[in-house]
Scaffold this motif. Sequence first.
Motif: not given
Length: 288
Positions: A145-163
């Motif tokens: 969705l957002y190829p350059d949004a690295y902060l959002l990638m980190a957020f989503m990866g963290t939330i998916k795994a540690g939600g």
Amino acid sequence: MDPQTFLDISTKVLKLKMFPYFHIAHYSLMCIMVREDNHPPSPGSQRSPEFSRKHPLASWMASMLMCFGGGIIGNLLFGEFPLAPFKSHENVIIASATWYLINYSPFDVVYKLATMLPIRITLWVMKEIERGKKVYDGVAYVAKLYPDAYLLMAFMGTIKAGGSNLMIPFQRAVRGIWLPQLNEFLRPSYVIKASLGGAIIFILERTQILVAPHAVIYFGVVIFFIYFRLSAILLGISDPFVPFENLFSAIFFGGMWDALKKAVEKEKRTENGATPGEIKSKEEKKRD
């Protein structure tokens, strides 16, 4: 180990299907977490099932929030339907069956078996393999969705795994316990920190800063998760990041300067004729 053999093992781990066995391991651990968070130990050293007997709906809802916590919070933050994780009737049925067996099996046999050390270790190893998959899926989802949004990638990866850890205050509220001071923003757990670390590694791979076969990087993240989980279970190392956090805080968040300031103030007071004992008593009075 031969590099080709290592690559073959990494590829097999990468291609593992999570449904249904790895999901069952995750659901089992989440239901056990709710049960053990719920019930204080009884005189016989086993957990009392009193709450699930009196409030089965609250117990089930809290367990489902934990089982699907990552998907719920992730969808909520990214503008999607929060209850979308419940659209899969297969996952809901399996999670509900797991909850039922953990709480209501005859003679509590399923709970006792699941908490035995060998089975508990097996469940956690499967859970950590699934965590690696969730971190990667979260990063890949945002990257599309957002190829350059690295902060959002980190957020989503963290939330998916540690939600599930982020969902703890809400599932406690469902059970009638409100402890807002215990949340992941005030006291981040190892799960959140490790998930964030895994997300950063996958982001470095996407930006080609970390160059290696994808299967090897993926397997390395999974091994990292498994190693520290086993360390927590067998050696009691609850959070391996704490020493680095303390050092970082001392250098960058004023700890070192506060200690230096106190040392200078004590030296000045000593030069003015105050004894170390008087300095300590004055400091204690200020604290009081």
